[in-house]
Scaffold this active site. Structure first.
Site, PDB file in Angstrom:
ATOM      1  N   LYS A  32     -33.105  36.254  97.824  1.00 52.71           N
ATOM      2  CA  LYS A  32     -33.810  36.704  99.018  1.00 52.71           C
ATOM      3  C   LYS A  32     -35.015  35.798  99.288  1.00 52.71           C
ATOM      4  O   LYS A  32     -35.369  34.944  98.469  1.00 52.71           O
ATOM      5  CB  LYS A  32     -34.273  38.146  98.842  1.00 52.71           C
ATOM      6  CG  LYS A  32     -35.275  38.340  97.713  1.00 52.71           C
ATOM      7  CD  LYS A  32     -35.689  39.790  97.571  1.00 52.71           C
ATOM      8  CE  LYS A  32     -36.687  39.969  96.427  1.00 52.71           C
ATOM      9  NZ  LYS A  32     -37.161  41.355  96.307  1.00 52.71           N
TER      10      LYS A  32
ATOM     11  N   ARG B  29     -40.644  53.299  95.365  1.00 58.76           N
ATOM     12  CA  ARG B  29     -40.659  52.478  96.581  1.00 58.76           C
ATOM     13  C   ARG B  29     -39.554  52.977  97.509  1.00 58.76           C
ATOM     14  O   ARG B  29     -39.830  53.537  98.546  1.00 58.76           O
ATOM     15  CB  ARG B  29     -40.501  50.995  96.226  1.00 58.76           C
ATOM     16  CG  ARG B  29     -40.638  50.052  97.396  1.00 58.76           C
ATOM     17  CD  ARG B  29     -40.679  48.594  96.943  1.00 58.76           C
ATOM     18  NE  ARG B  29     -39.504  48.214  96.156  1.00 58.76           N
ATOM     19  CZ  ARG B  29     -39.315  46.991  95.661  1.00 58.76           C
ATOM     20  NH1 ARG B  29     -40.233  46.048  95.836  1.00 58.76           N
ATOM     21  NH2 ARG B  29     -38.229  46.715  94.969  1.00 58.76           N
TER      22      ARG B  29
ATOM     23  N   TYR C  97     -64.622  20.639 105.676  1.00 56.12           N
ATOM     24  CA  TYR C  97     -65.273  21.740 106.369  1.00 56.12           C
ATOM     25  C   TYR C  97     -66.266  22.476 105.470  1.00 56.12           C
ATOM     26  O   TYR C  97     -66.012  22.711 104.296  1.00 56.12           O
ATOM     27  CB  TYR C  97     -64.237  22.763 106.840  1.00 56.12           C
ATOM     28  CG  TYR C  97     -63.454  22.361 108.060  1.00 56.12           C
ATOM     29  CD1 TYR C  97     -64.088  21.952 109.232  1.00 56.12           C
ATOM     30  CD2 TYR C  97     -62.061  22.420 108.046  1.00 56.12           C
ATOM     31  CE1 TYR C  97     -63.346  21.605 110.347  1.00 56.12           C
ATOM     32  CE2 TYR C  97     -61.315  22.078 109.157  1.00 56.12           C
ATOM     33  CZ  TYR C  97     -61.965  21.665 110.305  1.00 56.12           C
ATOM     34  OH  TYR C  97     -61.234  21.321 111.413  1.00 56.12           O
TER      35      TYR C  97
ATOM     36  N   MET D 147     -56.316  22.933 107.295  1.00 56.99           N
ATOM     37  CA  MET D 147     -55.000  23.376 107.737  1.00 56.99           C
ATOM     38  C   MET D 147     -53.907  22.359 107.426  1.00 56.99           C
ATOM     39  O   MET D 147     -52.794  22.726 107.028  1.00 56.99           O
ATOM     40  CB  MET D 147     -55.020  23.662 109.244  1.00 56.99           C
ATOM     41  CG  MET D 147     -53.716  24.249 109.763  1.00 56.99           C
ATOM     42  SD  MET D 147     -53.760  24.623 111.528  1.00 56.99           S
ATOM     43  CE  MET D 147     -54.915  25.980 111.583  1.00 56.99           C
TER      44      MET D 147
END
Length: 364
Positions: free
Chosen positions: A34, A129, A256, A305
């Site tokens: 998954k 769950r 930054y 980023m």
């Protein structure tokens, strides 16, 4: 074209599955693929896992199972939770094995699936769950049969199998107690399963007929140092290259926020990968680093980023040099466990967190 990618060693996946299969035999292995194979790529990993001896595959979503079938993947594929009712037709179309734990879903499935279609009943033995309670599971199992479906499997999921043996044994005992009750009533599923990677590795008595191995397939352990006698090799290596170099004076504060002054005059290397790709900004605050020419270097400032900056001191580094953020370079290695410790999380989240901007390259 971008000089940043993730290398996936499919040989490592095959070897990891083979090692698990040898350790848990005669139980069979279900490889959990998954979340795009935990960030490794679901289709290539599924193929390699099958080659390594996984007889089952497991996914979380119908769309994940359909993707495997579209790629030509054969063998049983287990859905780990009930999908939405409107997806039931797709379950049958793509020959997926559904998990059931609610009467409403079972009724909707029985209205669409052909007679004898296999299902697995999930029991909540303590994870809390999803799943039917042990008290309700017996009646639900009978309804599966009455609906004309095949109760192929009954299963549960361990909550703390990497750290709490007593609770894990309690969960296993609840499942086995239910199986005994079902057998007394003449209902004997073909497959009983409970163990995730930690259960498979650390709890031999809970291996039953099938183990659902997730993180171990990718060469990572459910917890650092967990059962080292089972050989596992990480399959993921995150690679970029130096794109820019500049010489800066002591006291300059790259990136930054200008959060950290350089302790001495140094060369700062820019590398084209950032938090949009899965490199957490917090690594710049918690001592993260990279490998260049077989040596470790620290971040020189805040992760941005699209880029990071690295303090390489006075060492001879050139534009184009390989940079390893995760994995081995020469004799040195940065592990997902290290990242997880620095970020206060688990290695699962680290490997799942690398985004689609980074292409995957496969070594076969």
């Amino acid at each position: 074209m971008r000089p940043t990618w993730i290398e996936i060693d499919l040989g490592a996946v095959r070897e990891n599955v083979a090692a698990l299969a040898a350790a848990v035999a005669p139980a069979k292995v279900c490889a959990v693929v998954k979340a795009d194979g935990y960030g490794h790529g679901d289709v290539p990993v599924a193929e390699a896992a099958r080659e390594g001896g996984a007889e089952w595959l497991a996914v979380a979503l119908v769309t994940e199972g359909a993707r495997l079938r579209e790629a030509g993947i054969e063998g049983p594929i287990l859905l780990l939770s009930e999908p939405f009712p409107e997806e039931i037709g797709e379950i049958v179309t793509w020959d997926l094995t559904p998990t059931v734990y609610r009467e409403s879903f079972l009724g909707a499935l029985a209205a669409v699936a052909p007679a004898g279609y296999p299902v697995h009943l999930k029991v909540d033995t303590g994870m809390h769950r999803v799943g039917a309670s042990p008290e309700a599971a017996g009646a639900l199992a009978e309804r599966v049969i009455a609906a004309g479906l095949t109760l192929q499997g009954v299963w549960t999921h361990f909550a703390v199998s990497e750290e709490d043996a007593e609770y894990t044994e309690e969960q296993a005992a609840r499942l086995l107690g239910l199986a005994g009750s079902l057998a007394a009533g003449g209902v004997v599923p073909e497959i009983l399963h409970a163990s995730n990677s930690a259960g498979a590795m650390g709890h031999p008595g809970a291996r039953l007929d099938l183990v659902r191995a997730g993180i171990a397939v990718y060469g990572l352990r459910p917890a650092p140092g967990f059962h080292p006698e089972i050989p596992l090799r990480p399959a993921m290596r995150v690679v970029s290259h130096v794109s820019f170099l500049q010489r800066l004076s002591a006291g300059e504060r790259p990136s930054y926020g200008r959060v950290r002054p350089l302790p001495a005059e140094a060369t700062v290397a820019t590398v084209p990968i950032g938090y949009a790709d899965g490199v957490s900004r917090r690594l710049g605050e918690t001592g993260g680093g990279v490998l260049i020419r077989g040596k470790r270097y620290p971040f020189a400032g805040t992760v941005t980023m699209d880029q990071i900056v690295v303090d390489v001191g006075d060492d001879p580094v050139e534009v184009g040099d390989e940079v390893v953020l995760l994995g081995r370079q020469g004799e040195v290695e940065i592990t997902a466990d290290e990242w997880a410790e620095r970020l206060g999380t688990i290695n699962y989240e680290i490997v799942c967190g690398f985004g689609p901007r980074i292409s995957r390259r496969y070594r076969r």
